[in-house]
Motif scaffolding. Structure first.
Motif, short mmCIF file in Angstrom:
data_model
loop_
_atom_site.label_atom_id
_atom_site.label_comp_id
_atom_site.label_asym_id
_atom_site.label_seq_id
_atom_site.Cartn_x
_atom_site.Cartn_y
_atom_site.Cartn_z
N THR A 77 -3.06 -20.22 -8.32
CA THR A 77 -3.16 -18.84 -8.80
C THR A 77 -1.85 -18.11 -8.22
O THR A 77 -1.14 -18.50 -7.18
CB THR A 77 -4.15 -17.98 -8.01
OG1 THR A 77 -4.09 -17.92 -6.48
CG2 THR A 77 -5.72 -18.75 -8.05
N THR A 78 -1.30 -16.99 -8.95
CA THR A 78 -0.21 -16.15 -8.51
C THR A 78 -0.83 -14.98 -8.55
O THR A 78 -1.43 -14.10 -9.42
CB THR A 78 0.97 -16.45 -9.33
OG1 THR A 78 2.06 -15.46 -9.19
CG2 THR A 78 0.39 -16.26 -10.85
N GLY A 79 -0.69 -13.89 -7.26
CA GLY A 79 -0.87 -12.69 -7.21
C GLY A 79 -2.10 -12.48 -6.04
O GLY A 79 -2.90 -13.32 -6.13
N GLY A 80 -2.29 -11.19 -5.88
CA GLY A 80 -3.32 -11.01 -4.86
C GLY A 80 -3.34 -11.46 -3.38
O GLY A 80 -4.22 -11.47 -2.78
N THR A 81 -2.09 -11.77 -3.21
CA THR A 81 -2.17 -12.34 -1.87
C THR A 81 -1.45 -11.25 -0.58
O THR A 81 -1.38 -11.85 0.50
CB THR A 81 -1.40 -13.67 -1.60
OG1 THR A 81 0.21 -13.30 -2.05
CG2 THR A 81 -1.93 -14.87 -2.54
N GLY A 82 -1.30 -10.26 -0.87
CA GLY A 82 -0.85 -9.27 -0.09
C GLY A 82 -1.86 -8.59 0.77
O GLY A 82 -2.84 -9.10 1.05
N VAL A 83 -1.32 -7.26 1.32
CA VAL A 83 -2.22 -6.93 2.43
C VAL A 83 -3.03 -5.56 1.72
O VAL A 83 -3.69 -4.76 2.57
CB VAL A 83 -1.58 -6.55 3.70
CG1 VAL A 83 -1.12 -8.11 4.21
CG2 VAL A 83 -0.35 -5.71 3.41
N THR A 84 -2.68 -5.26 0.49
CA THR A 84 -3.16 -3.91 0.10
C THR A 84 -4.83 -4.02 -0.33
O THR A 84 -5.32 -5.12 -0.26
CB THR A 84 -2.52 -3.31 -1.27
OG1 THR A 84 -2.70 -4.18 -2.14
CG2 THR A 84 -0.83 -3.36 -0.87
#
Length: 178
Positions: A77-84
């Motif tokens: 997967t790529t994306g959605g790994t941040g802290v927001t």
């Protein structure tokens, strides 16, 4: 240091890709395009590619579906790994993984630190195994995808890499203690 050994044979893997984003489409999915191109250039196959919204339950269900498909060896997967608030990829992974591979996130952040310094602490990149299927969660930038693929995954998903690699472990991923 990892190296390619000539006596081992390359094994092409079926790799499924999910871009996790509320805003991307196939027309502007640079990180997904970057990942797909690198997978194919390495000799693997992009088995399927999707774009899913930032919804942990929907993503977890898709991860389960692909883990149950014997034709799929790896999911990235790529994306959605941040802290927001909308970043839920690690939460989806944690719903489904049988075994976490903590070293992947650690090495990814170490490599990323060399380029983006302390900003790498915002990444929750991770990996695990679900029903004998490897799963990797990468950040959504094309630079992060390049770093993860070029510096880690291209080697670990190549059966010729020594001293060891993920491919040689695949036949044993469903072993159970007797």
């Amino acid at each position: 240091m990892s190296k390619i050994e000539g006596e081992r044979v390359f094994q092409s893997l079926n790799i499924a890709i999910i871009t996790v984003s509320d805003t991307r489409s196939f027309a502007d999915d640079k990180s997904g395009d970057t990942l797909a191109a690198r997978i194919e250039a390495a000799g693997h196959r992009v088995y399927e590619r999707l774009i899913l919204k930032d919804d942990a339950d929907v993503l977890a269900q898709q991860l389960r579906n692909w883990a149950d498909d014997p034709q799929i060896d790896v999911v990235i997967t790529t994306g959605g790994t941040g802290v927001t608030g909308r970043d839920v990829t690690p939460e989806a992974f944690k719903q489904v993984i049988d075994k976490e591979i903590p070293g992947f996130g650690e090495i990814f952040r170490m490599l990323s630190y060399q380029k983006i310094k302390t900003s790498t602490i915002q990444s929750r990149a991770m990996a695990g195994v679900v029903n004998a299927t490897y799963m990797f969660a990468l950040p959504g930038s094309s630079g992060a995808v390049k770093d993860a693929w070029d510096d880690i995954l291209v080697h670990q998903l190549d059966a010729r890499t020594r001293p060891c690699n993920f491919v040689e472990l695949m036949p044993r991923l469903n072993e159970h203690l007797r």
